[in-house]
Design an enzyme around this catalytic site. Structure first.
Site, PDB file in Angstrom:
ATOM      1  N   TYR B 174       0.830  -1.171  -0.074  1.00 42.58           N
ATOM      2  CA  TYR B 174      -0.067  -0.123   0.347  1.00 42.58           C
ATOM      3  C   TYR B 174       1.092   1.299  -0.016  1.00 42.58           C
ATOM      4  O   TYR B 174       0.721   2.543  -1.014  1.00 42.58           O
ATOM      5  CB  TYR B 174      -1.008   0.305   1.462  1.00 42.58           C
ATOM      6  CG  TYR B 174      -2.335  -0.660   1.007  1.00 42.58           C
ATOM      7  CD1 TYR B 174      -3.683  -0.725   1.751  1.00 42.58           C
ATOM      8  CD2 TYR B 174      -2.757  -1.843  -0.010  1.00 42.58           C
ATOM      9  CE1 TYR B 174      -4.486  -1.184   1.614  1.00 42.58           C
ATOM     10  CE2 TYR B 174      -3.479  -2.307  -0.182  1.00 42.58           C
ATOM     11  CZ  TYR B 174      -4.609  -2.158   0.803  1.00 42.58           C
ATOM     12  OH  TYR B 174      -5.806  -2.481   0.708  1.00 42.58           O
ATOM     13  N   GLU B 181       2.210   6.561  -6.775  1.00 40.46           N
ATOM     14  CA  GLU B 181       1.542   7.409  -7.618  1.00 40.46           C
ATOM     15  C   GLU B 181       0.918   8.470  -7.000  1.00 40.46           C
ATOM     16  O   GLU B 181       1.350   9.623  -8.177  1.00 40.46           O
ATOM     17  CB  GLU B 181       0.198   7.076  -6.345  1.00 40.46           C
ATOM     18  CG  GLU B 181      -1.009   5.226  -7.543  1.00 40.46           C
ATOM     19  CD  GLU B 181      -1.834   4.910  -6.570  1.00 40.46           C
ATOM     20  OE1 GLU B 181      -2.880   6.288  -6.160  1.00 40.46           O
ATOM     21  OE2 GLU B 181      -2.237   3.638  -6.448  1.00 40.46           O
TER      22      GLU B 181
END
EC number: 4.2.1.134
Lengths: 306, 252
Positions: B174, B181
């Site tokens: 994660y 991102e």
């Protein structure tokens, strides 16, 4: 059978609001509330909180008079609960009214400093301000004088969500319509006139439906009836839809969108339409469930289609 | 966050298929599930997706071995990445028609955020491609595990290793995905500003304006409240599901 006497005092001011004599001992609080509404029609039962002590807990509708710790003359204290939900709607609607005007008058720090407190040179911008303000003033007045709410309160989460929605969109639309670089409608006065006609007709229609719905349920009663068209032509839409108030509301915003030729207004109309369609379908479904003889031609919100 | 959201929402309810995903955690879930035809379709869907992401994984490894560096690895898997990630839009449909018991809203959110990153950032701003590798690797590993998890769940034959992997690897994947991102969006910013990409300014006949640059910055800021919530939800799920299974194993 000994009858009771019931006096109702205002919980805050101790003012004597109502005196009921010859009340049956087995009368319930609900029945007493109904009697109270007769003398004070603005306080329909759902708005009433009756208690034995001005600072005490509200009595339940099912409580029976003779089972309460009162003498043959019972003193009940009254508090108006209605303010709670009306307050919510007033906040929701006063916000957009006020916010739009901030942009209309080009209050400082919104547009460049050279535009502070200037006025748009486009007629349609002034017209749009009148229409938008009229719409929300109408809503405020309806909240105060027309609508009968079935619930006394609204959860805090909803209040926050609704205010964000109304206030946010109002600011977004108002920003563009009142912008110094605003571009008036492509088809000029013709477009504005047509749009204004649509807007006015739908506002009248929406109001007519609200009045018709109010007359459908007398003050204090919980009876539900099928709404039907009345002499008012605007209510004839009931022949084709279950919730013409929503139909007219969407129509008003479409009119406003055409008038201002502003994409954010069109998006607001779309979002509103989506939400109202959900509500209309729900209402339509509950009408169908409750009434065997519900008119089959009716659709929830758009005649023949939706 | 697209990475985080994907697994979090999926964990909660089973985004790609398999209501058994969350089912094995709560013993009170009623055994309704999709019918046999829908189950067959979902198994095929999940197998295809697992295969697709394996192709991407293999492509990355092969390209790295061939080139010897991390540069331009993105181009070697660009097409399958776009194809399979965009294909995940079907999962929204699965929720909408009810063959997967997830929330349409949650699934839409997770898939759209992935699709947004792939098309509206990476594809649209060629210059942002350098940081892409970080999240592509995170997504690839996550998706291979997630889709195989659903496949096995639908077939009622879930190996503990897959369940363990799904509920453990996220701890590293994660943050890795989110970093990738954010770095990618950040890298795209100056070029968006310069080209005025996807932006419209006043005056125009729609009386509307949109600044894609500001929008991207808002997106980056939104990671701050959203990522911790999803991450800790996953940690909570992990504790619940993995300890539950341990107890079950005791009684076998």
């Amino acid at each position: 059978m000994k009858h009771y006497e019931v006096e109702i005092l205002d919980a805050k001011t101790r003012e004597k609001l109502c005196f009921l004599d010859k009340v049956e001992p087995h009368a319930t609080i609900a029945e007493i509330k109904n009697l109270f509404t007769k003398t004070h029609p603005q306080w329909y039962p759902a708005r009433q909180s009756l208690r034995l002590d001005p600072k005490g807990k509200s009595l339940k509708d099912e409580d029976v008079l003779q089972k309460l710790p009162v003498g043959t003359t019972a003193t009940l204290y009254f508090r108006d609960l209605g303010a709670q939900i009306s307050w919510v709607f007033l906040t929701e609607y006063a916000g957009p009214l006020f916010i739009y005007l901030l942009f209309y008058f080009r209050v400082p720090f919104i547009y460049g400093h050279k535009y502070d407190f200037t006025s748009s040179r486009h007629t349609v911008v002034h017209l749009a301000c009148i229409c938008h303000s009229f719409h929300y003033i109408k809503r405020l007045l309806e909240t105060l004088f027309v609508h009968r709410f079935s619930h006394g309160t609204m959860p805090l989460r909803n209040i926050f969500k609704n205010c964000t929605y109304y206030w946010g969109f109002a600011a977004w639309m108002a920003y563009y319509i009142n912008h110094p670089l605003y571009t008036p409608p492509t088809y000029g006065a013709q477009q504005v006139k047509l749009a204004l006609a649509i807007f006015v007709i739908c506002q009248l229609g929406n109001f007519s439906i609200h009045m018709a719905l109010r007359d459908l349920r007398p003050a204090g009663s919980k009876t539900r009836k099928i709404p039907y068209p009345t002499k008012n032509p605007f209510t004839w839409l009931f022949l084709l839809v279950s919730c013409p108030n929503y139909t007219y509301e969407v129509g008003s915003w479409i009119g406003f969108a055409i008038m201002t030729q502003c994409l954010p207004v069109a998006l607001f109309s779309l979002v509103g339409f989506t939400q109202m369609t959900i509500w209309a379908k729900g209402k339509h479904r509950s009408y169908l469930k409750e009434f065997r003889d519900y008119p089959p031609l009716r659709m929830p919100i758009i005649p023949f289609l939706l | 966050m697209a990475a985080v959201a994907a697994t979090a929402a999926a964990k909660g309810n089973g985004g790609g298929g398999g209501r058994a995903g969350a089912g094995d955690a709560s013993g009170t879930r009623k055994k309704k599930g999709p019918g046999p035809l829908a189950t067959a379709y979902l198994v095929i869907y999940n197998v295809v997706m697992t295969a697709g992401w394996l192709v991407i994984a293999v492509g990355l490894v092969r390209a790295y071995l061939a080139k010897g560096s991390y540069h331009s690895l993105y181009y070697s898997i660009e097409k399958p990445l776009k194809f399979f990630q965009t294909g995940a839009l079907l999962e929204i449909l699965h929720c909408a028609i009810g063959i997967v018991p997830s929330s349409v809203v949650l699934t839409s959110f997770q898939v759209m955020s992935r699709v947004f990153l792939i098309w509206a950032v990476t594809h649209s701003v060629k210059e942002s491609e350098d940081s892409v590798l970080l999240f592509v690797i995170a997504w690839t590993i996550t998706e291979i595990i997630r889709y195989s998890f659903y496949t096995f769940s639908l077939l009622n034959h879930l190996p503990y290793l897959i369940k363990w992997a799904r509920y453990t690897l996220f701890i590293v994947l994660y943050p890795m995905g989110v970093s990738g991102e954010l770095l990618t969006i950040y890298a795209a910013l100056p070029f968006v500003r310069q080209a005025g990409l996807y932006s419209i300014s006043l005056p125009n006949k729609y009386n509307f304006s949109f600044d894609y640059y500001a929008f991207l910055i808002l997106i980056m800021i939104s990671y701050i409240p959203i990522f911790p919530q999803l991450y800790f939800h996953m940690i909570h799920q992990r504790r619940k599901i993995l300890s539950h299974t341990e107890e079950h194993k005791k009684f076998e």
